[in-house]
Design a protein around this motif. Structure first.
Motif, PDB file in Angstrom:
ATOM      1  N   PRO A  91       3.511   3.081   0.737  1.00  0.00           N
ATOM      2  CA  PRO A  91       2.097   3.382   0.969  1.00  0.00           C
ATOM      3  C   PRO A  91       1.226   3.158  -0.265  1.00  0.00           C
ATOM      4  N   LEU A  92       1.771   3.430  -1.450  1.00  0.00           N
ATOM      5  CA  LEU A  92       0.991   3.236  -2.677  1.00  0.00           C
ATOM      6  C   LEU A  92       0.648   1.767  -2.882  1.00  0.00           C
ATOM      7  N   THR A  93       1.626   0.882  -2.694  1.00  0.00           N
ATOM      8  CA  THR A  93       1.356  -0.540  -2.896  1.00  0.00           C
ATOM      9  C   THR A  93       0.426  -1.091  -1.815  1.00  0.00           C
ATOM     10  N   VAL A  94       0.593  -0.620  -0.576  1.00  0.00           N
ATOM     11  CA  VAL A  94      -0.295  -1.064   0.508  1.00  0.00           C
ATOM     12  C   VAL A  94      -1.715  -0.553   0.261  1.00  0.00           C
ATOM     13  N   SER A  95      -1.845   0.641  -0.291  1.00  0.00           N
ATOM     14  CA  SER A  95      -3.164   1.185  -0.626  1.00  0.00           C
ATOM     15  C   SER A  95      -3.875   0.310  -1.648  1.00  0.00           C
ATOM     16  N   VAL A  96      -3.121  -0.193  -2.612  1.00  0.00           N
ATOM     17  CA  VAL A  96      -3.709  -1.078  -3.619  1.00  0.00           C
ATOM     18  C   VAL A  96      -4.155  -2.391  -2.981  1.00  0.00           C
ATOM     19  N   ALA A  97      -3.299  -2.978  -2.151  1.00  0.00           N
ATOM     20  CA  ALA A  97      -3.612  -4.265  -1.534  1.00  0.00           C
ATOM     21  C   ALA A  97      -4.801  -4.178  -0.589  1.00  0.00           C
ATOM     22  N   SER A  98      -4.862  -3.132   0.229  1.00  0.00           N
ATOM     23  CA  SER A  98      -5.944  -3.020   1.220  1.00  0.00           C
ATOM     24  C   SER A  98      -7.220  -2.448   0.609  1.00  0.00           C
ATOM     25  N   GLY A  99      -7.070  -1.504  -0.307  1.00  0.00           N
ATOM     26  CA  GLY A  99      -8.251  -0.902  -0.924  1.00  0.00           C
ATOM     27  C   GLY A  99      -9.029  -1.868  -1.792  1.00  0.00           C
ATOM     28  N   ASP A 100      -8.360  -2.884  -2.285  1.00  0.00           N
ATOM     29  CA  ASP A 100      -9.013  -3.885  -3.137  1.00  0.00           C
ATOM     30  C   ASP A 100      -9.655  -5.011  -2.338  1.00  0.00           C
ATOM     31  N   ALA A 101      -9.375  -5.074  -1.037  1.00  0.00           N
ATOM     32  CA  ALA A 101      -9.742  -6.240  -0.225  1.00  0.00           C
ATOM     33  C   ALA A 101     -11.216  -6.624  -0.331  1.00  0.00           C
ATOM     34  N   ILE A 102     -12.105  -5.690  -0.049  1.00  0.00           N
ATOM     35  CA  ILE A 102     -13.540  -5.963  -0.106  1.00  0.00           C
ATOM     36  C   ILE A 102     -14.148  -5.446  -1.399  1.00  0.00           C
TER      37      ILE A 102
END
Length: 285
Positions: A91-102
């Protein structure tokens, strides 16, 4: 516009989306941050396998699920590593990938240029989400692949004993691992949608990343409180660890379907929220 023009415009729009998606994937997997996160995930099965090899396996019922079965079959390194990674590290790595998207594009001043390209807000948002889903898949497969490799090197590998007591061949065992990987990847898609929505609310990527990760942890804490069991089925984390049904004979697909339905609900709700926010957002940077 004539029917001929419509027919030629549609493939161009489709090819433009595929090109944009390809560019986004290329950009994402050229980043050192992406490879650093995948390397960190790869360390989980490596450290787990080496530790078990050096000190021996744990007693049955102690430690993470499948940990006590690693010494008998190296393929269980993947399953034990996934069990360790699902609550926090994935979840931490997915949070980084998705939270940075826009938010990442906005903070770097490139969001306006992407929209002028023209990518279109809807298409850009879709591509960003698909790239986040691709990261979910690659992160999960990293844990599984490295776990299987480490297990193959350090421990004996043979027929896999399922939780129902049935033994299957190594080939089928690997296919079951891939099915579990698909289950876990689907589980993370709801979180990716939440991260994408939060990413549209700010121009500070770290804020969206942190908020997404905190929500993932908070949902699991709520899910562990018996007094709140009425809300447990509605939490996007509720079925994260229910992939054990894929290790039965025959396979029980109910958990997979239920998890996909749950994550699909979060994707629809937060995808719509992200779309509403992003299409009405005043892009200044």
């Amino acid at each position: 516009m004539s029917s001929r023009n419509v027919a030629t415009a549609t493939p161009r729009a489709g090819s433009g989306t595929l090109q944009l998606f390809g560019n986004e994937l290329s950009t994402q997997f050229r980043r050192r941050r992406t490879w650093a996160m995948l390397a960190a995930l790869a360390l989980i099965p490596i450290l787990l396998g080496v530790a078990i090899r050096l000190v021996g396996g744990s007693s049955p019922g102690r430690g993470p699920a499948f940990l006590d079965q690693i010494t008998g079959n190296g393929l269980f390194v993947s399953l034990a590593a996934l069990t360790v990674a699902i609550p926090l590290f994935l979840p931490l790595t997915v949070s980084v990938a998705s939270g940075d998207a826009i938010a990442g594009e906005a903070s770097h001043g490139t969001l306006r240029y992407l929209l002028i390209a023209p990518a279109g807000r809807v298409r850009l948002l879709l591509v960003k989400y698909l790239a986040a889903v691709a990261f979910c898949l690659s992160a999960t497969l990293t844990v599984i692949a490295i776990g299987a490799l480490v297990g193959w090197i350090l421990f004996p590998v043979g027929p896999v004993t399922l939780i129902t007591g049935t033994q299957v061949s190594v080939g089928e065992g690997l296919l079951r691992l891939l099915a579990v990987g698909a289950y876990v990847s689907v589980s993370l898609c709801g979180l990716a949608a939440i991260g994408l929505f939060l990413s549209t609310l700010t121009t500070v990527p770290i804020g969206a990343m942190a908020a997404t990760a905190i929500l993932a942890v908070a949902a699991q804490i709520v899910g562990a409180i018996p007094q709140l069991d009425a809300v447990h089925p509605w939490l996007f984390t509720d079925r994260w660890l229910d992939f054990g049904d894929l290790l039965r004979s025959p396979i029980a697909w109910d958990s997979f379907a239920g998890n996909a339905l749950l994550q699909g609900g979060y994707i629809l709700v937060f995808g719509f929220a992200a779309l509403t926010r992003f299409t009405t957002k005043d892009v200044l940077s």
